[in-house]
Design a protein around this motif. Structure first.
Motif, PDB file in Angstrom:
ATOM      1  N   LEU A   1       0.843  -1.191   0.000  1.00 26.65           N
ATOM      2  CA  LEU A   1       0.000   0.000   0.000  1.00 26.65           C
ATOM      3  C   LEU A   1       0.879   1.242   0.000  1.00 26.65           C
ATOM      4  CD1 LEU A   1      -2.638  -1.364   2.484  1.00 26.65           C
ATOM      5  CD2 LEU A   1      -2.914  -1.004   0.024  1.00 26.65           C
TER       6      LEU A   1
ATOM      7  N   ARG B   1       6.804   2.918  14.209  1.00 27.57           N
ATOM      8  CA  ARG B   1       5.498   2.597  14.774  1.00 27.57           C
ATOM      9  C   ARG B   1       4.753   1.572  13.944  1.00 27.57           C
ATOM     10  NH1 ARG B   1       3.116   8.479  14.901  1.00 27.57           N
ATOM     11  NH2 ARG B   1       4.214   8.402  12.930  1.00 27.57           N
ATOM     12  N   TYR B   2       5.013   1.584  12.620  1.00 25.89           N
ATOM     13  CA  TYR B   2       4.260   0.693  11.741  1.00 25.89           C
ATOM     14  C   TYR B   2       4.945  -0.648  11.623  1.00 25.89           C
ATOM     15  CZ  TYR B   2       7.962   2.854   9.305  1.00 25.89           C
ATOM     16  OH  TYR B   2       9.193   3.313   9.018  1.00 25.89           O
ATOM     17  N   CYS B   3       6.095  -0.820  12.245  1.00 26.96           N
ATOM     18  CA  CYS B   3       6.838  -2.058  12.095  1.00 26.96           C
ATOM     19  C   CYS B   3       7.354  -2.463  13.467  1.00 26.96           C
ATOM     20  CB  CYS B   3       8.000  -1.845  11.112  1.00 26.96           C
ATOM     21  SG  CYS B   3       8.812  -3.362  10.621  1.00 26.96           S
ATOM     22  N   PRO B   4       6.433  -2.669  14.394  1.00 27.54           N
ATOM     23  CA  PRO B   4       6.864  -2.921  15.763  1.00 27.54           C
ATOM     24  C   PRO B   4       7.463  -4.318  15.920  1.00 27.54           C
ATOM     25  CG  PRO B   4       4.477  -3.120  15.584  1.00 27.54           C
ATOM     26  CD  PRO B   4       4.972  -2.712  14.241  1.00 27.54           C
TER      27      PRO B   4
ATOM     28  N   LYS C   1       4.602  -5.402  20.280  1.00 26.38           N
ATOM     29  CA  LYS C   1       3.221  -5.814  19.997  1.00 26.38           C
ATOM     30  C   LYS C   1       2.588  -6.457  21.221  1.00 26.38           C
ATOM     31  CE  LYS C   1       4.173  -7.540  15.565  1.00 26.38           C
ATOM     32  NZ  LYS C   1       3.806  -8.281  14.352  1.00 26.38           N
TER      33      LYS C   1
ATOM     34  N   ARG D   1       2.104  -3.717  24.018  1.00 31.88           N
ATOM     35  CA  ARG D   1       1.088  -2.703  23.786  1.00 31.88           C
ATOM     36  C   ARG D   1      -0.302  -3.287  23.573  1.00 31.88           C
ATOM     37  NH1 ARG D   1       3.482   1.089  20.154  1.00 31.88           N
ATOM     38  NH2 ARG D   1       1.409   1.394  19.276  1.00 31.88           N
ATOM     39  N   PHE D   2      -0.356  -4.475  22.990  1.00 32.32           N
ATOM     40  CA  PHE D   2      -1.655  -5.074  22.697  1.00 32.32           C
ATOM     41  C   PHE D   2      -1.718  -6.466  23.311  1.00 32.32           C
ATOM     42  CE2 PHE D   2      -0.600  -2.109  19.321  1.00 32.32           C
ATOM     43  CZ  PHE D   2      -1.703  -1.266  19.352  1.00 32.32           C
TER      44      PHE D   2
ATOM     45  N   HIS E   1      -1.087 -12.531  16.921  1.00 36.22           N
ATOM     46  CA  HIS E   1      -0.614 -11.695  15.815  1.00 36.22           C
ATOM     47  C   HIS E   1      -0.261 -12.541  14.595  1.00 36.22           C
ATOM     48  CE1 HIS E   1      -0.530  -8.242  18.505  1.00 36.22           C
ATOM     49  NE2 HIS E   1      -0.016  -9.063  19.417  1.00 36.22           N
ATOM     50  N   HIS E   2      -0.511 -11.947  13.430  1.00 37.45           N
ATOM     51  CA  HIS E   2      -0.249 -12.637  12.166  1.00 37.45           C
ATOM     52  C   HIS E   2       1.235 -12.880  11.936  1.00 37.45           C
ATOM     53  CE1 HIS E   2      -3.188 -13.756   9.249  1.00 37.45           C
ATOM     54  NE2 HIS E   2      -3.985 -12.754   9.612  1.00 37.45           N
TER      55      HIS E   2
ATOM     56  N   TRP F   1       3.390 -14.063   8.555  1.00 35.08           N
ATOM     57  CA  TRP F   1       3.347 -14.492   7.154  1.00 35.08           C
ATOM     58  C   TRP F   1       4.654 -15.191   6.816  1.00 35.08           C
ATOM     59  CZ3 TRP F   1      -1.157 -14.715   5.086  1.00 35.08           C
ATOM     60  CH2 TRP F   1      -2.163 -13.805   5.463  1.00 35.08           C
TER      61      TRP F   1
ATOM     62  N   ASN G   1       7.477 -13.141   8.300  1.00 32.54           N
ATOM     63  CA  ASN G   1       7.123 -11.732   8.460  1.00 32.54           C
ATOM     64  C   ASN G   1       6.207 -11.560   9.666  1.00 32.54           C
ATOM     65  OD1 ASN G   1       6.623  -9.065   7.969  1.00 32.54           O
ATOM     66  ND2 ASN G   1       6.204  -9.348   5.785  1.00 32.54           N
ATOM     67  N   GLY G   2       6.643 -10.772  10.642  1.00 34.21           N
ATOM     68  CA  GLY G   2       5.838 -10.563  11.841  1.00 34.21           C
ATOM     69  C   GLY G   2       6.542 -11.039  13.099  1.00 34.21           C
TER      70      GLY G   2
ATOM     71  N   LEU H   1       2.883   6.249   3.441  1.00 36.36           N
ATOM     72  CA  LEU H   1       1.544   5.772   3.760  1.00 36.36           C
ATOM     73  C   LEU H   1       0.568   6.639   2.970  1.00 36.36           C
ATOM     74  CD1 LEU H   1       2.044   5.744   7.625  1.00 36.36           C
ATOM     75  CD2 LEU H   1       1.730   3.712   6.227  1.00 36.36           C
TER      76      LEU H   1
ATOM     77  N   ASP I   1      -4.609   1.977   4.810  1.00 34.74           N
ATOM     78  CA  ASP I   1      -3.150   1.919   4.804  1.00 34.74           C
ATOM     79  C   ASP I   1      -2.581   0.583   5.258  1.00 34.74           C
ATOM     80  OD1 ASP I   1      -1.471   3.861   3.775  1.00 34.74           O
ATOM     81  OD2 ASP I   1      -2.180   5.343   5.217  1.00 34.74           O
TER      82      ASP I   1
ATOM     83  N   PHE J   1      -1.503   3.999  15.266  1.00 36.10           N
ATOM     84  CA  PHE J   1      -0.501   3.100  15.828  1.00 36.10           C
ATOM     85  C   PHE J   1      -0.756   2.822  17.306  1.00 36.10           C
ATOM     86  CE2 PHE J   1       1.995   4.978  12.240  1.00 36.10           C
ATOM     87  CZ  PHE J   1       1.848   3.873  11.441  1.00 36.10           C
TER      88      PHE J   1
ATOM     89  N   LYS K   1       3.831  -6.137  10.492  1.00 30.87           N
ATOM     90  CA  LYS K   1       4.018  -7.575  10.409  1.00 30.87           C
ATOM     91  C   LYS K   1       5.269  -7.973  11.155  1.00 30.87           C
ATOM     92  CE  LYS K   1       1.537  -7.869   6.135  1.00 30.87           C
ATOM     93  NZ  LYS K   1       1.615  -7.751   4.684  1.00 30.87           N
TER      94      LYS K   1
END
Lengths: 724, 627
Positions: A10, A307-310, A315, A318-319, A324-325, A327, A341-342, A457, B283, B620, B627
């Motif tokens: 994306l 932040r988008y690649c923790p 992970k 925070r969650f 979690h996925h 791949w 991946n992940g 993004l 996104d 976030f 991933k």
């Protein structure tokens, strides 16, 4: 490729398309080396779709080298650059050199023409010094050091200077027999070069320090590598390649019936479990794992990560309580190395093994290389001009991770901008936020800097409805041709596609039915007696070209035959030709000159390609919104046209200390850029506006006329650079 | 100047004291509708260019008569001047403010100021010459006009002519050529008769001749950009022109610290939240739960309603800047003039014991609780055979219709009489009939159809809080004057609390014979004595409360929004409407986000923040991404 061998995604996929539109190599190489193609967000609007493909690492590398070898006028020199030569004479024009060269850590290209966009006066780059001691003199240098600038990798608590972990072990362990020898040879040479580059980059970083560049430190991570033969694929979800696959490159898109040349494979998905979470939390609590430059572990908040690649640690922290996925992505056809991946983390290798045992399918997986984290230096991108030339050193350009970005696509995009501007500083490639993601990328970096690895993004692109992946060529290739960036083959293909798109659009506008006729075919339209074109109908959700074409055909509306042909082209079917067609085997071209009656054929004798029809249909679909956006774009252009001189002295303006500090740090190139600096006050912007206006040369007559002409000139210059 | 004009055109002399309602009042319904339209159609719907920003930020402070007031008189073509205004245009506006005066000044600034003046204006000498020559030879009017060249800083007397050459008004023309002018550009000022119509016509003619309607603050912006003013000066000029009272200035500077600011902040947060929900799905191709569209639509609708409510509140902030017109009506000799004098602390109105002393409208300015208020004393309403008095009564009715608030004054000593009843009936029935309503249109924002169709207040007057049910029109106050003469005076209390309000109503009914049904139509009832000043404070409080401005007391929380902020709220509301229509048209989610983002931006404009980073931060922190 040091991380996951995949290209696109994306927003990133749109960057690839834009690089391709300007005749960069990435899209073509990715099409050649892709082993799993997917169109992300396929269910959403065409503006936010993202082509993505998994690469065969080796194939990709070979393809890029092959394409590079074909670039005319490019000489490739292999070597590690350890230092920059600086000419500190004020206003010197710098030495010239006839050779261009590149090395594996960065390349140099000879510049030509005048230095229009360069900082006036001040020191200039004069060349580079190789590890061998050899000097290469040149006017422009593009530095692309990746994560090698004072890179330190952390594998658990072990750390050592390097930009990435050697590829040899994994390659040797998992290569398939028939390709093993070549792969191992390749890995050996890569590792040798890496080692040289790591040493060189450390010296280079010191040099940047000495030159006064503001450096920062970033952290990124990569998961372990697994042996695919030891994974239980049966418990994983399969994710096959799209059929048909959508290529990145416009050149491939225009090939009727294009198919990926490489064999296609599937990726697989699995998930973490509660046991994975418990293990990671336990490791963090006990303080095991990597200790970062800050002296702290991940669990202690030791490193700032994207932040988008923790990492997995982040992970779970925070969650909590979630799965979690993961791949499982193959790294190539000739190898069994799998990239999970992940699972990025900085745990001790033995903990990583225990972690794998908690993930379904990976219980018995053999870990070829443990996950590791990398810390590396980057230069604050606010040190750069929008051409990606540094303010401090004329002729020095930076691109890629050194500017604080992450991702191959972001790096390629910057490489293209920096390369184009380094080669021809007199003809700068400067793109607006309203023209391209490339413009957004550069504007964000140069104007605002970044404190985490910057990833593109779509949320960053306020004009994203204009910046569709399928229009990258229409937006940029024309400009690329003007600037001499586009080769003959692409130029010809582009002109053809542009013609196809516009002919299709004309037809969509021309074929009209009365509102009652549309209603007869089940379309809900207001019965106001007006006739409605196919293009207007396409703005309505859920209407498709085949439906409309069928209605037009039933009503025998003028142009219905061509419309049906288009609908067929869009559906990838054989285009119906005139009665006694000299039908070619080519599924999307059809000649009307071969004795047919011609009436049902396409005006210019050649049917638009499928991708052109799709683009025209999407244009029609988006038209109301695009029209609304035009005013905004015009305003942005006007503010962009108000350029702020690069040598402006903010201390001479009546500004608050805070505003001055922010403006001095960001050094916006235009008022549009100044406006986007967070926290700059309207008063400061107003002062700046006044300053910019005042310094425009005064002509005769009233004061308004002089600033008008200056504005007009600025606008004309802007329009010229926008090219469309 | 007034004298000069008066002397040259006695036939058109305008009474200096009388208040004629024909002038461009800044809050007429049509103009409010226009304000709203301009809020979005003329401005870019998402964000405006830098200069546009400055204009409006200055305009928020300046807000002088200029563009806003006169846009309704300008032709559609002219008022739809391009939003992307550049200084290539020649701009024009009435610069003398909305208050009535004997003279109005139209300022034209820009390169074409002189050519425009040549088209619009003919000096008297030239006109005389032309007549002479026309008799003698062939010489077109156009030739004459083109031949005339104004000298800088010299005043010319002559006529403003329409395109056909008919005289619009006798005017004075003052040319100030670049750079010796306020804007450093060529400036021509046309001084017309006051009262609005002349000025509006002449302005219209200037627009036809090629000028563009100036935006609020645009002359000052040009002065600043051309180096005539430094920033501090530009801002103080803006304040000088606009901030009619200290409270208004405070409000403008305080921005949106509390009150509406908090509401706006909360709405923005909700908007951002919705945007995050959508953006994250664009996104990140993660396994997120699908969008709950009905829930989203519900939240957007709720948000739209909140915005409408905030706009209503925001609109009241306009009071701070433009003030409030309060008409005193009633039958003759109930003490309206005494009340005006008492409230304004002047002897503005002539007071006698003779009924019908006031023949025309007398106005007096007064500041109550920081709100500038114009009190309009009107002729007592009665059937009269006196021609002059008759006209006065007509004007009273008209003034009451235009006013933001009406005080019906009755004689407490005499008690409620049939004449009072008739006036009251007229007040409350006429308000529901067509455009000539009593009301000025505060609440038209509650529905865009209303606003764009130019109809008046069919919306309810929520801000006239605590008033009788179902009443329409401007808030009305019942003033029982002369309580000192009334027998029940000693039983009257100071009434200023809402709990006492009921008792005031009851008291009016029980003691003064006001029919309960009539009393309940009034938003408040106050007993006063202009002579003893008893109850005056309560009356002031009631006026403020009815204006929806209870917090406006000096030092109180400033919740007023300026014009720029008001427009931002309107943009946000319209953006949300577009989101709703995108959803109902089943357009894909990427369309929704564009307008939602516009709404966040519009709401953020009030405080100026960075949306993209906020969205990402929120994504976030709320979603497990990566991933």
């Amino acid at each position: 490729m040091s991380c996951n061998p995949s290209i696109g995604g994306l927003a990133k996929g749109i960057l690839v398309r834009e690089v391709d539109a300007l005749d960069g190599l990435m899209g073509r190489a990715a099409d050649a080396a892709g082993i799993q193609f997917r169109m992300l967000n396929a269910s959403k609007g065409p503006a936010v779709r993202g082509p993505r493909a998994q690469m065969d690492r080796l194939l990709y590398k070979r393809e890029v080298q092959r394409l590079l070898a074909d670039v005319p006028g490019l000489t490739i020199r292999d070597g590690a650059v350890v230092d920059l030569l600086v000419d500190s004479r004020l206003g010197s024009s710098g030495p010239t050199t006839s050779s261009s060269s590149s090395s594996n850590s960065f390349g140099t290209r000879a510049g030509s023409g005048c230095d229009a966009s360069a900082p006036v006066g001040g020191p200039a780059v004069a060349g580079v010094v190789l590890a061998s001691g050899e000097r290469i003199l040149c006017r422009s240098v593009v530095v692309t050091t990746g994560t090698f600038l004072r890179g330190v990798i952390h594998i658990g608590s072990q750390s050592r200077p390097a930009g990435r972990v050697a590829s040899l072990i994994a390659t040797r362990a998992a290569s398939k027999a028939d390709t093993a020898a070549a792969a191992v040879r390749d890995a050996e040479s890569t590792d040798t070069a890496d080692e040289m580059a790591a040493g060189a980059a450390t010296r280079l970083a010191q040099r940047f320090d000495e030159l006064g560049f503001k450096l920062g430190r970033l952290k990124t991570g990569t998961p372990p590598r697994l042996d695919g033969r030891t994974i239980d694929w049966s418990v994983c979800t399969e994710q096959p390649s799209d059929d048909p696959a959508t290529p990145f490159s416009f050149l491939d898109m225009q090939q009727p019936g294009w198919l990926p040349p490489a064999a296609q494979v599937s990726c697989y998905g699995t998930r973490t479990t509660a046991a994975s979470e418990a293990l990671v939390l336990d490791c963090m609590a006990s303080g095991r794992g990597a200790v970062f430059g800050s002296g702290l572990t991940m669990g202690q908040g030791g490193a700032v990560e994207p932040r988008y690649c923790p990492s997995l640690e982040t992970k779970f922290k925070r969650f909590p309580g979630r799965s979690h996925h993961v791949w499982l992505e193959p790294e190539g056809l000739g190898t069994d190395v799998v990239y999970p991946n992940g699972l990025s983390n900085s745990l001790e290798p033995e903990d990583q093994l225990r972690l794998l045992a908690t993930v379904p399918g990976l219980e018995a997986a053999r870990m070829l290389v443990p996950a590791y984290a990398v810390e590396y230096d980057y230069v604050d991108p606010r040190e750069l001009l929008p051409s990606l030339e540094t303010r401090r050193l004329r002729g020095l350009f930076l691109a890629g991770q050194i500017n604080g970005t992450t991702g191959y696509e972001e790096a390629a995009a910057q490489g293209l901008v920096a390369g184009a501007n380094a080669a021809a500083p007199g003809d700068p490639l400067l793109l607006s936020r309203s023209d391209a993601y490339l413009g957004v990328l550069v504007d964000d970096l140069v104007g605002r800097g970044t404190s985490e690895p910057y990833r593109m993004l779509s949320a960053r692109a306020e004009f994203r409805l204009r910046l569709r992946p399928d229009t990258a060529d229409l937006r940029l290739t024309g400009l690329g041709m003007e600037l001499g960036l586009v080769g003959k083959e692409r130029a010809a293909a582009f002109l053809q596609r542009r013609r196809h798109v516009s002919e299709t659009a004309q037809l969509l506008d021309a074929v009209r039915l009365s509102s009652s006729a549309w209603a007869r075919h089940g379309f809900q339209v207001a019965q106001d007696g007006d006739s409605i074109s196919v293009a207007q109908m396409l703005t309505r959700a859920g209407t498709t070209l085949p439906q409309l074409a069928a209605a037009a055909a039933a009503e025998r509306a003028a142009g219905w035959e061509q419309l049906q042909g288009l609908a067929a082209a869009a559906a990838g079917q054989q285009v119906p030709c005139g009665s006694s067609s000299s039908s070619s085997s080519n599924s999307s071209t059809c000649s009307t000159t071969g004795g047919g009656d011609g009436s049902s054929g396409w005006a210019s004798g050649e049917w638009p390609s499928r991708c052109a029809v799709e683009t025209a249909v999407a244009d029609a679909h988006y038209r109301p919104y695009l029209n609304k956006m035009e005013a905004e774009v015009a305003e942005l252009r006007r503010d962009e046209a108000l350029r702020i001189p690069s040598n402006i002295d903010y201390s001479l303006l009546q500004l608050s200390a805070e505003d001055r500090e922010k403006l001095t740090a960001a050094r916006p190139a235009s008022l549009a850029a100044a406006q986007r600096i967070p926290g700059v006050t309207p008063s400061a912007l107003l002062m700046l506006l006044q300053h910019v206006r005042k310094r425009q040369p005064r002509g005769g007559g009233g004061s308004s006329s002089s600033s008008n002409s200056a504005l007009a000139q600025a606008a004309a210059a802007e329009a010229a650079s926008a090219g469309t | 100047m007034a004298q000069t004009l008066g002397s040259v055109s006695a036939s058109k002399a305008v009474p200096t004291v009388c208040h004629m309602h024909v002038g461009p009042r800044c809050r007429s319904p049509a103009q409010r509708a226009d304000w709203q339209r301009r809020g979005c159609s003329q401005r870019s719907w998402r964000c405006r260019s830098l200069e546009q920003e400055y204009l409006s930020s200055l305009g928020g402070l300046v807000g002088y008569a200029g563009a806003q007031d006169d846009s309704s008189t300008a032709s559609d073509g002219a008022s739809r001047a391009p939003a992307a205004a550049s200084d290539t245009d020649t701009i024009a506006a009435i610069v003398t403010g909305s208050a009535q005066g004997a003279v109005s000044i139209i300022r034209v600034s820009g390169k074409a100021a002189v050519p425009i003046a040549q088209q619009v204006f003919t000096p008297q000498s030239a006109a005389a010459t032309r007549r002479r020559r026309a008799a003698a030879a062939q010489c077109t009017a156009a030739d004459e006009r083109a031949a005339w060249q104004p000298e800088s800083h010299k005043v010319y007397y002559g006529s403003a002519l329409d395109a056909e050459g008919a005289v619009l008004d006798e005017v004075l023309l003052l040319a100030m050529l670049a750079p010796r002018s306020y804007t450093s550009e060529d400036v021509v000022e046309l001084h017309t008769h006051g009262g609005g119509v002349s000025a509006a016509r002449v302005l219209q003619r200037c627009l036809e001749a090629g000028a563009r309607l100036a935006q609020p603050g645009e002359f000052t912006l040009r002065a600043f950009l051309n180096g005539r003013l430094d920033l501090a000066q530009a801002e103080s000029v803006a304040q000088l022109i606009d901030a009619r009272t200290v409270a208004a200035a405070d409000s403008a500077l305080a921005g949106l610290a509390g009150g509406v600011g908090q509401i706006v902040q909360a709405m923005r947060t909700e908007c951002l939240d919705l945007l995050v929900e959508m953006d994250v799905r664009i996104d990140f191709d993660e396994d997120l739960p699908p969008l709950d569209v009905p829930a989203l639509v519900q939240r957007i609708q709720a948000l739209s309603q909140q915005l409408a409510a905030a706009l209503d509140t925001a609109r009241q902030g306009q009071l701070l800047r433009s003030g409030l017109q309060v008409a005193l009506v009633g039958r003759p000799n109930v003490g309206k003039s005494s009340l005006l004098n008492a409230l304004s602390g002047t002897e503005r109105a002539i007071v006698t014991a003779i009924a019908g002393t006031t023949r025309d409208i007398v106005e007096a300015g007064v500041v109550i609780g920081g709100v500038p208020i114009t009190l309009l004393d009107t002729a007592g309403m009665r059937e009269s055979s006196d021609m002059v008095e008759k006209i006065g009564v007509e004007r009273s009715v008209a003034a009451a219709r235009q006013a933001d608030m009406v005080m019906l004054v009755v004689d407490a000593a005499a008690g409620w009489g049939p004449e009072d009843a008739e006036i009251a009936q007229q007040m409350f029935t006429s308000s529901s009939s067509g455009p000539a309503a009593w009301s000025s249109d505060w609440s038209s924002s509650s529905s865009d159809e209303e606003a764009s169709s130019g109809s008046t207040s069919s919306g309810s007057k929520e801000h006239a809080n605590g008033s009788g049910g179902g009443k329409r029109g401007a808030p009305a106050l019942l003033v029982l004057n002369k309580v000192d003469l009334a027998q029940h005076a000693e039983q009257q209390q100071q009434q200023n609390g809402s709990s006492l309000q009921q008792s005031a109503h009851r008291c009016a009914v029980q003691q003064f014979g006001v029919p309960a049904a009539v009393a309940n139509q009034f938003a408040a009832v106050v007993s006063t004595s202009a002579a003893t000043r008893e109850g005056l404070e309560a009356l002031q409080q009631a006026v403020l409360r009815l204006a929806g401005a209870p917090q406006l007391a000096p030092g109180g929380v400033s919740w007023a929004v300026n014009e720029r902020q008001g427009e931002a709220l309107i943009r946000a509301k319209e953006a949300l409407q577009r989101v709703q229509s995108s959803i109902s048209d089943e357009l894909p989610v990427d369309f929704w986000t564009i307008d939602l983002r516009a709404a966040v931006l519009a709401l953020g404009e009030v405080s100026g923040e960075d949306v993209t980073e906020e969205v990402l931060d929120s994504i976030f922190s709320r979603f497990c991404i990566g991933k």
